[in-house]
Design a protein around this motif. Structure first.
Motif, PDB file in Angstrom:
ATOM      1  N   LYS A   1       9.412  24.606  42.860  1.00 44.64           N
ATOM      2  CA  LYS A   1       9.797  23.452  42.042  1.00 44.64           C
ATOM      3  C   LYS A   1       8.584  22.893  41.298  1.00 44.64           C
ATOM      4  O   LYS A   1       8.690  22.477  40.137  1.00 44.64           O
ATOM      5  CB  LYS A   1      10.432  22.370  42.914  1.00 44.64           C
ATOM      6  CG  LYS A   1      10.988  21.215  42.080  1.00 44.64           C
ATOM      7  CD  LYS A   1      11.756  20.203  42.929  1.00 44.64           C
ATOM      8  CE  LYS A   1      12.304  19.091  42.031  1.00 44.64           C
ATOM      9  NZ  LYS A   1      13.075  18.080  42.811  1.00 44.64           N
ATOM     10  N   ALA A   2       7.419  22.915  41.951  1.00 47.26           N
ATOM     11  CA  ALA A   2       6.187  22.471  41.280  1.00 47.26           C
ATOM     12  C   ALA A   2       5.901  23.337  40.062  1.00 47.26           C
ATOM     13  O   ALA A   2       5.480  22.839  39.011  1.00 47.26           O
ATOM     14  CB  ALA A   2       5.012  22.518  42.258  1.00 47.26           C
ATOM     15  N   GLY A   3       6.163  24.646  40.181  1.00 46.80           N
ATOM     16  CA  GLY A   3       5.954  25.553  39.051  1.00 46.80           C
ATOM     17  C   GLY A   3       6.882  25.240  37.887  1.00 46.80           C
ATOM     18  O   GLY A   3       6.475  25.309  36.721  1.00 46.80           O
ATOM     19  N   LEU A   4       8.125  24.890  38.195  1.00 44.37           N
ATOM     20  CA  LEU A   4       9.075  24.519  37.138  1.00 44.37           C
ATOM     21  C   LEU A   4       8.610  23.271  36.392  1.00 44.37           C
ATOM     22  O   LEU A   4       8.682  23.195  35.163  1.00 44.37           O
ATOM     23  CB  LEU A   4      10.464  24.274  37.736  1.00 44.37           C
ATOM     24  CG  LEU A   4      11.200  25.486  38.306  1.00 44.37           C
ATOM     25  CD1 LEU A   4      12.511  25.046  38.956  1.00 44.37           C
ATOM     26  CD2 LEU A   4      11.488  26.526  37.231  1.00 44.37           C
ATOM     27  N   LEU A   5       8.120  22.285  37.145  1.00 45.78           N
ATOM     28  CA  LEU A   5       7.661  21.044  36.520  1.00 45.78           C
ATOM     29  C   LEU A   5       6.342  21.252  35.777  1.00 45.78           C
ATOM     30  O   LEU A   5       6.080  20.576  34.775  1.00 45.78           O
ATOM     31  CB  LEU A   5       7.520  19.940  37.571  1.00 45.78           C
ATOM     32  CG  LEU A   5       8.832  19.505  38.238  1.00 45.78           C
ATOM     33  CD1 LEU A   5       8.581  18.362  39.212  1.00 45.78           C
ATOM     34  CD2 LEU A   5       9.864  19.076  37.199  1.00 45.78           C
ATOM     35  N   LEU A   6       5.525  22.175  36.260  1.00 44.00           N
ATOM     36  CA  LEU A   6       4.288  22.522  35.543  1.00 44.00           C
ATOM     37  C   LEU A   6       4.626  23.056  34.159  1.00 44.00           C
ATOM     38  O   LEU A   6       3.995  22.680  33.162  1.00 44.00           O
ATOM     39  CB  LEU A   6       3.492  23.564  36.335  1.00 44.00           C
ATOM     40  CG  LEU A   6       2.285  24.209  35.637  1.00 44.00           C
ATOM     41  CD1 LEU A   6       1.246  23.148  35.275  1.00 44.00           C
ATOM     42  CD2 LEU A   6       1.661  25.279  36.529  1.00 44.00           C
ATOM     43  N   ASP A   7       5.638  23.914  34.080  1.00 45.94           N
ATOM     44  CA  ASP A   7       6.060  24.461  32.781  1.00 45.94           C
ATOM     45  C   ASP A   7       6.576  23.359  31.858  1.00 45.94           C
ATOM     46  O   ASP A   7       6.472  23.475  30.633  1.00 45.94           O
ATOM     47  CB  ASP A   7       7.157  25.518  32.982  1.00 45.94           C
ATOM     48  CG  ASP A   7       6.608  26.793  33.612  1.00 45.94           C
ATOM     49  OD1 ASP A   7       5.382  27.008  33.547  1.00 45.94           O
ATOM     50  OD2 ASP A   7       7.403  27.561  34.175  1.00 45.94           O
ATOM     51  N   LYS A   8       7.132  22.303  32.451  1.00 46.40           N
ATOM     52  CA  LYS A   8       7.637  21.182  31.649  1.00 46.40           C
ATOM     53  C   LYS A   8       6.539  20.159  31.353  1.00 46.40           C
ATOM     54  O   LYS A   8       6.803  19.105  30.771  1.00 46.40           O
ATOM     55  CB  LYS A   8       8.791  20.497  32.392  1.00 46.40           C
ATOM     56  CG  LYS A   8      10.064  21.327  32.457  1.00 46.40           C
ATOM     57  CD  LYS A   8      11.155  20.579  33.201  1.00 46.40           C
ATOM     58  CE  LYS A   8      12.473  21.314  33.127  1.00 46.40           C
ATOM     59  NZ  LYS A   8      13.028  21.379  31.773  1.00 46.40           N
ATOM     60  N   LYS A   9       5.305  20.456  31.801  1.00 44.71           N
ATOM     61  CA  LYS A   9       4.131  19.597  31.579  1.00 44.71           C
ATOM     62  C   LYS A   9       4.256  18.259  32.299  1.00 44.71           C
ATOM     63  O   LYS A   9       3.656  17.264  31.886  1.00 44.71           O
ATOM     64  CB  LYS A   9       3.885  19.393  30.079  1.00 44.71           C
ATOM     65  CG  LYS A   9       3.656  20.703  29.339  1.00 44.71           C
ATOM     66  CD  LYS A   9       3.453  20.508  27.865  1.00 44.71           C
ATOM     67  CE  LYS A   9       3.325  21.862  27.174  1.00 44.71           C
ATOM     68  NZ  LYS A   9       3.156  21.730  25.710  1.00 44.71           N
ATOM     69  N   LYS A  10       5.022  18.251  33.391  1.00 41.05           N
ATOM     70  CA  LYS A  10       5.112  17.063  34.232  1.00 41.05           C
ATOM     71  C   LYS A  10       4.103  17.246  35.364  1.00 41.05           C
ATOM     72  O   LYS A  10       4.459  17.531  36.511  1.00 41.05           O
ATOM     73  CB  LYS A  10       6.536  16.886  34.763  1.00 41.05           C
ATOM     74  CG  LYS A  10       7.565  16.637  33.661  1.00 41.05           C
ATOM     75  CD  LYS A  10       8.958  16.440  34.221  1.00 41.05           C
ATOM     76  CE  LYS A  10       9.969  16.149  33.117  1.00 41.05           C
ATOM     77  NZ  LYS A  10      11.345  15.952  33.639  1.00 41.05           N
TER      78      LYS A  10
ATOM     79  N   ALA B   1      -4.282  24.549  41.947  1.00 44.18           N
ATOM     80  CA  ALA B   1      -5.465  24.816  41.118  1.00 44.18           C
ATOM     81  C   ALA B   1      -5.106  24.762  39.630  1.00 44.18           C
ATOM     82  O   ALA B   1      -5.847  24.194  38.814  1.00 44.18           O
ATOM     83  CB  ALA B   1      -6.055  26.176  41.469  1.00 44.18           C
ATOM     84  N   GLN B   2      -3.962  25.350  39.268  1.00 40.30           N
ATOM     85  CA  GLN B   2      -3.527  25.331  37.875  1.00 40.30           C
ATOM     86  C   GLN B   2      -3.255  23.906  37.393  1.00 40.30           C
ATOM     87  O   GLN B   2      -3.659  23.513  36.289  1.00 40.30           O
ATOM     88  CB  GLN B   2      -2.259  26.167  37.712  1.00 40.30           C
ATOM     89  CG  GLN B   2      -2.446  27.659  37.899  1.00 40.30           C
ATOM     90  CD  GLN B   2      -1.143  28.412  37.717  1.00 40.30           C
ATOM     91  OE1 GLN B   2      -0.409  28.200  36.766  1.00 40.30           O
ATOM     92  NE2 GLN B   2      -0.837  29.297  38.642  1.00 40.30           N
ATOM     93  N   ILE B   3      -2.552  23.129  38.213  1.00 37.79           N
ATOM     94  CA  ILE B   3      -2.171  21.770  37.817  1.00 37.79           C
ATOM     95  C   ILE B   3      -3.408  20.882  37.671  1.00 37.79           C
ATOM     96  O   ILE B   3      -3.533  20.118  36.705  1.00 37.79           O
ATOM     97  CB  ILE B   3      -1.187  21.171  38.831  1.00 37.79           C
ATOM     98  CG1 ILE B   3       0.106  21.990  38.874  1.00 37.79           C
ATOM     99  CG2 ILE B   3      -0.864  19.719  38.483  1.00 37.79           C
ATOM    100  CD1 ILE B   3       0.977  21.704  40.089  1.00 37.79           C
ATOM    101  N   LEU B   4      -4.335  20.974  38.637  1.00 35.47           N
ATOM    102  CA  LEU B   4      -5.553  20.167  38.564  1.00 35.47           C
ATOM    103  C   LEU B   4      -6.370  20.518  37.323  1.00 35.47           C
ATOM    104  O   LEU B   4      -7.004  19.645  36.721  1.00 35.47           O
ATOM    105  CB  LEU B   4      -6.393  20.376  39.829  1.00 35.47           C
ATOM    106  CG  LEU B   4      -5.823  19.749  41.108  1.00 35.47           C
ATOM    107  CD1 LEU B   4      -6.595  20.228  42.332  1.00 35.47           C
ATOM    108  CD2 LEU B   4      -5.847  18.217  41.028  1.00 35.47           C
TER     109      LEU B   4
END
Length: 403
Positions: free
Chosen positions: A105-114, A140-143
């Motif tokens: 779910k974190a990956g999905l929101l990362l793609d949405k730039k949330k 690591a990607q999100i940070l």
């Protein structure tokens, strides 16, 4: 003696999915066999068959969070983000102690730039399993997207400490290093990832990008690409329109001050900025083809894009040179058409979506066709040149709609 189901599961774990399907299909009534069949079809990218089996399995037992997880992954592969979120929420409601669900779910929101919401989910997954590779890589990607470089660096160290021989981890660390502007460190990790798994497409793409980043022009473009990708869609358009307005105002002021000659480099710089996103990858692929190591990283489509832009550059140079030497107007049309076609046609080979790919390919071919045939149809060659330029400008707007 092992049953067909046991043999099928063993083959699945070895990654021999097609052979596993044959064994598992011998017991179509067995729930476990059908479950692994579903996983085989998913890994073989046969999403229709995998989805059909998820529905059949849930009809038999609707309380299986892993099956909702697979449904979410299928929906994500089809770019059906709303369905993917719905299915993963269902899986989490059934099993809130599975870290992978929160990571997905974190990956999905990362793609949405949330990014903040995605980070909370990745952290929650790590609170369940502090060594979860998926959540660590996503963190690591999100940070990195949040420009929290020190924390990203610490997370990267933890990833490699816990998974020193994991190809995906090295590839992910490579991409994080690229986004931090360290293409040399990135190459080291991509090289290690490919040594561990030569078929790692994520690492191959990263290595290709890192080699291109040795060129300072591509490095500047990459820095801009990473920056603009972090922005929300509205902010991207505000920035792009703002650049255009500044460019127009600057040209107008220079003209009013009698300094029109200074507007020429400004116009060139703006055109490079405006059109660079379409041309930089094909140009880099053409350069990469000349690199002793880089040429092996190009896939067929990347080679085609490099060949296309190289051919168009040569055609434009030859046509332009002969035009200036002889004054034959027809060659001016061919030269300009070749230059303008450099924007849509080479980039078409690098697109994932069929509609976008065919649009760019057909549109580029039409520009060339106007340059080749237009002078025989229209009396005034100037009208042909204006039509070619108009088509290029129209493409830059239409392409964003088609995408």
């Amino acid at each position: 003696m092992a049953s067909a189901v046991d043999r099928g599961i063993t083959l699945f774990e070895l990654g021999r999915y097609e052979e596993a399907v044959k064994q598992l299909s011998e017991n179509p009534a067995d729930f476990t066999a059908r479950y692994y069949l579903m996983l085989c079809f998913f890994n073989l990218k046969q999403y229709d068959r995998a989805e059909l089996m998820t529905n059949e399995l849930l009809a038999q037992d609707p309380n299986q969070p892993d099956i909702f997880f697979i449904k979410a992954r299928i929906a994500s592969q089809r770019n059906q983000d709303a369905d993917a979120l719905s299915f993963i929420d269902e899986a989490i409601s059934m099993d809130p102690e599975e870290a992978d669900y929160f990571g997905f779910k974190a990956g999905l929101l990362l793609d949405k730039k949330k990014y903040e919401e995605a980070l909370d989910l990745a952290n929650h997954g790590l609170s369940i399993d502090a060594k979860n590779n998926y959540c660590l890589n996503l963190r690591a990607q999100i940070l990195t997207k949040l420009d929290r470089k020190e924390e990203a660096g610490e997370t990267v160290e933890n990833i490699l400490y816990d998974n020193p021989e994991d190809s995906f981890s090295h590839a992910n660390v490579g991409w994080v290093a690229l986004e931090h502007g360290d293409h040399k460190k990135a190459m080291e990790h991509f090289r290690m990832a490919l040594q561990l798994n030569p078929n790692n497409e994520y690492a191959r793409s990263g290595m290709s990008t890192a080699i291109k980043a040795k060129n300072f022009i591509f490095r500047a473009h990459l820095k801009y690409a990473f920056w603009i990708s972090k922005q929300q869609g509205k902010n991207q358009w505000i920035f792009i329109i703002g650049i255009y307005l500044v460019y127009r105002l600057s040209v107008k002021l220079l003209g009013a001050a009698g300094l029109s000659v200074l507007a020429v480099p400004l116009i060139i710089a703006y055109l490079l900025f405006a059109l660079g996103s379409w041309m930089i990858d094909p140009i880099s692929n053409a350069i990469l083809a000349l690199d002793k190591n880089g040429k092996y990283l190009l896939d067929q489509n990347e080679k085609f894009s490099g060949i296309a832009i190289f051919s168009l550059v040569i055609t434009a140079l030859i046509a332009g040179s002969v035009f200036y030497a002889t004054g034959i107007a027809y060659l001016a049309a061919i030269g300009l058409a070749s230059l303008c076609t450099m924007v849509p046609l080479p980039s078409s080979f690098l697109r994932d979506g069929k509609r976008s790919r065919y649009f760019a390919m057909i549109y580029g071919s039409l520009i060339l066709l106007v340059g080749l045939i237009g002078p025989f149809v229209v009396t005034d060659i100037g009208d042909v040149l204006i039509a070619i330029i108009f088509m290029l400008v129209a493409f830059t707007w239409l392409d964003n709609i088609v995408k």
